[in-house]
Design a protein around this motif. Structure first.
Motif, PDB file in Angstrom:
ATOM      1  N   GLU A  22       0.649  -1.096   0.244  1.00  0.00           N
ATOM      2  CA  GLU A  22      -0.062   0.057  -0.052  1.00  0.00           C
ATOM      3  C   GLU A  22       0.900   1.304   0.149  1.00  0.00           C
ATOM      4  O   GLU A  22       0.654   2.222  -0.702  1.00  0.00           O
ATOM      5  CB  GLU A  22      -0.922   0.144   1.225  1.00  0.00           C
ATOM      6  N   LEU A  23       1.928   1.061   0.953  1.00  0.00           N
ATOM      7  CA  LEU A  23       2.832   2.369   0.839  1.00  0.00           C
ATOM      8  C   LEU A  23       3.692   2.566  -0.505  1.00  0.00           C
ATOM      9  O   LEU A  23       3.822   3.721  -0.990  1.00  0.00           O
ATOM     10  CB  LEU A  23       3.698   2.412   1.970  1.00  0.00           C
ATOM     11  N   HIS A  24       3.834   1.523  -1.010  1.00  0.00           N
ATOM     12  CA  HIS A  24       4.863   1.609  -2.266  1.00  0.00           C
ATOM     13  C   HIS A  24       3.864   2.158  -3.417  1.00  0.00           C
ATOM     14  O   HIS A  24       4.274   2.906  -4.205  1.00  0.00           O
ATOM     15  CB  HIS A  24       5.475   0.275  -2.827  1.00  0.00           C
ATOM     16  N   ALA A  25       2.581   1.663  -3.430  1.00  0.00           N
ATOM     17  CA  ALA A  25       1.768   2.307  -4.514  1.00  0.00           C
ATOM     18  C   ALA A  25       1.442   3.649  -4.450  1.00  0.00           C
ATOM     19  O   ALA A  25       1.285   4.362  -5.409  1.00  0.00           O
ATOM     20  CB  ALA A  25       0.382   1.645  -4.356  1.00  0.00           C
ATOM     21  N   ARG A  26       1.547   4.458  -3.282  1.00  0.00           N
ATOM     22  CA  ARG A  26       1.343   5.817  -3.004  1.00  0.00           C
ATOM     23  C   ARG A  26       2.745   6.576  -2.954  1.00  0.00           C
ATOM     24  O   ARG A  26       2.588   7.595  -3.560  1.00  0.00           O
ATOM     25  CB  ARG A  26       0.768   5.872  -1.636  1.00  0.00           C
ATOM     26  N   ALA A  27       3.817   6.120  -2.501  1.00  0.00           N
ATOM     27  CA  ALA A  27       5.109   6.647  -2.385  1.00  0.00           C
ATOM     28  C   ALA A  27       6.060   6.060  -3.282  1.00  0.00           C
ATOM     29  O   ALA A  27       7.100   6.893  -3.309  1.00  0.00           O
ATOM     30  CB  ALA A  27       5.459   6.975  -1.069  1.00  0.00           C
ATOM     31  N   GLY A  28       6.223   5.106  -3.561  1.00  0.00           N
ATOM     32  CA  GLY A  28       7.183   4.406  -4.351  1.00  0.00           C
ATOM     33  C   GLY A  28       8.539   3.971  -3.432  1.00  0.00           C
ATOM     34  O   GLY A  28       9.734   4.089  -4.261  1.00  0.00           O
ATOM     35  N   TRP A  29       8.327   3.797  -2.163  1.00  0.00           N
ATOM     36  CA  TRP A  29       9.254   3.549  -1.486  1.00  0.00           C
ATOM     37  C   TRP A  29      10.153   2.241  -1.314  1.00  0.00           C
ATOM     38  O   TRP A  29      11.141   2.050  -1.365  1.00  0.00           O
ATOM     39  CB  TRP A  29       9.212   3.791   0.030  1.00  0.00           C
ATOM     40  N   PHE A  30       9.249   1.249  -1.680  1.00  0.00           N
ATOM     41  CA  PHE A  30       9.644  -0.204  -1.640  1.00  0.00           C
ATOM     42  C   PHE A  30       9.638  -0.905  -2.974  1.00  0.00           C
ATOM     43  O   PHE A  30       8.695  -1.733  -3.408  1.00  0.00           O
ATOM     44  CB  PHE A  30       8.887  -0.996  -0.581  1.00  0.00           C
ATOM     45  N   PRO A  31      10.392  -0.691  -3.762  1.00  0.00           N
ATOM     46  CA  PRO A  31      10.606  -1.608  -5.137  1.00  0.00           C
ATOM     47  C   PRO A  31      10.676  -2.957  -4.753  1.00  0.00           C
ATOM     48  O   PRO A  31      10.293  -3.799  -5.534  1.00  0.00           O
ATOM     49  CB  PRO A  31      11.700  -0.953  -5.960  1.00  0.00           C
ATOM     50  N   ALA A  32      11.280  -3.422  -3.786  1.00  0.00           N
ATOM     51  CA  ALA A  32      11.657  -5.004  -3.579  1.00  0.00           C
ATOM     52  C   ALA A  32      11.102  -5.141  -2.114  1.00  0.00           C
ATOM     53  O   ALA A  32      11.616  -4.771  -1.266  1.00  0.00           O
ATOM     54  CB  ALA A  32      13.074  -5.178  -3.613  1.00  0.00           C
ATOM     55  N   ILE A  33      10.169  -5.948  -2.179  1.00  0.00           N
ATOM     56  CA  ILE A  33       9.118  -6.359  -0.923  1.00  0.00           C
ATOM     57  C   ILE A  33       9.379  -7.933  -0.595  1.00  0.00           C
ATOM     58  O   ILE A  33       9.143  -8.837  -1.421  1.00  0.00           O
ATOM     59  CB  ILE A  33       7.860  -6.159  -0.872  1.00  0.00           C
TER      60      ILE A  33
END
Length: 258
Positions: A86-97
Motif C-alpha cells: 500500500e505504501l509503495h503504491a502511494r510513495a514508491g518507497w519499496f521496489p523490492a518487498i
C-alpha cells in the motif's frame, strides 16, 4: 489456561473488513451487508471503542515519514506485506518487498511463544537483507513489540544501522523502546499502558480464525473467547458475537459455493 483477559479502557479496532469483503464478494452481497452491520454495531458499543480506517493511518504514516527509497522492505507476515505494498503504491518507497513469517502463539501458561509457521528461522528468512544498502521493516501493528523485536534481533550483523521501521499503528510506550534501536514511524500512536489502558485488534480477527494462535492447537477468532468479548463490549457482547458468527458463516458459505 489462556492468556489473561484484556480489559483496556480504550479499544482501537482497525476496520479491515468492510472494504475487503465488499471487494471480494461485491458491495451488495449478503457478506458485505453483514460486515457493515457488524461495524455499525461495534461503533455503538461505547465511547471506549474507536474505529480506525486504513486511509487515515496511511496518510499519517506518509506525512511523518522520510521521502526515500529503500533497497528492501521486509513485510512481517501477510499484514506487513500488505502495508508495504500500500505504501509503495502511494510513495514508491519499496521496489523490492520480502515477506517473513513470524507470529506469537499462546503457550497455555498465560504467555506467548514465537513461531515462524514452518518458514524456517528468522535468520534464514532475513538472508536477502544481508547486502541491502537500506532496509525497511514493515508491519501493520506494533503492540507489545514482541514480533518486531524478534525481527530486528535476527537481522544480519550490522544491518540494524541501515534499518527503519514502519507501521500503521502502535502504542507510544512500545515505540519509545524500539526507537532506541532504530528509527520508527507510525501512522497512529496511542498513549497509555498496554492492555490496561489501550489495545488494538483487527475487525477481521473478530470473525476469522487465526487472530488467536495457540501452540499445538487450532487457531481461534476473538469471537470464540466469550470472556474477551464481554470485557470489550459489555452488555452488547452477545449481539456483537452473534453478528461475528453470522458473517463468518456467510463467508464460509460463499467460499463453498464459489
Amino acid at each position: 489456561m489462556t492468556a489473561g483477559t484484556p480489559s483496556p479502557s480504550t479499544l482501537y479496532i482497525h476496520d479491515d473488513l468492510t472494504e475487503e469483503v465488499a471487494h471480494r464478494h461485491g458491495p451488495d452481497s449478503p457478506a458485505a451487508h453483514r460486515a457493515r452491520e457488524l461495524l455499525a454495531t461495534l461503533q455503538k458499543t461505547g465511547r471506549h471503542v474507536i474505529i480506525l480506517d486504513l486511509e487515515r493511518q496511511l496518510a499519517g504514516l506518509l506525512a511523518r515519514s522520510p521521502e526515500r527509497t529503500f533497497a528492501i522492505a521486509v513485510g512481517i507476515g501477510r499484514a506487513g506485506e500488505r502495508v508495504a505494498r500500500e505504501l509503495h503504491a502511494r510513495a514508491g518507497w519499496f521496489p523490492a518487498i520480502h515477506r517473513v513469517e513470524v507470529a506469537r502463539e499462546e503457550d497455555g501458561r498465560g504467555g506467548y511463544e514465537l513461531s515462524t509457521l514452518g518458514a524456517g528461522s528468522l535468520g534464514q528468512q532475513l538472508e536477502p537483507a544481508r547486502s541491502a544498502a537500506s532496509i525497511a521493516v514493515v508491519d501493520d501493528t506494533v503492540f507489545s513489540g514482541l514480533t518486531m523485536r524478534a525481527v530486528l534481533d535476527a537481522l544480519p550483523a550490522g544491518a540494524l544501522a541501515r534499518t527503519h521501521v514502519f507501521c500503521l499503528r502502535a502504542v507510544d510506550e512500545t515505540l519509545a523502546g524500539l526507537a532506541a534501536r532504530c528509527p520508527i514511524t507510525a501512522g497512529f500512536a496511542a498513549p497509555g499502558r498496554l492492555l490496561d489502558e489501550v489495545s488494538f485488534i483487527n475487525a477481521s480477527g473478530l470473525v476469522t480464525r487465526g487472530a488467536i494462535r495457540r501452540v499445538g492447537q487450532s487457531p481461534l477468532a476473538f469471537a470464540d473467547r466469550p470472556e474477551w468479548m464481554r470485557a470489550w463490549f459489555g452488555e452488547q457482547a452477545e449481539e456483537v458475537t452473534a453478528r461475528c458468527r453470522s458473517l463468518a458463516e456467510t463467508l464460509k458459505e460463499t467460499a463453498h459455493s464459489g
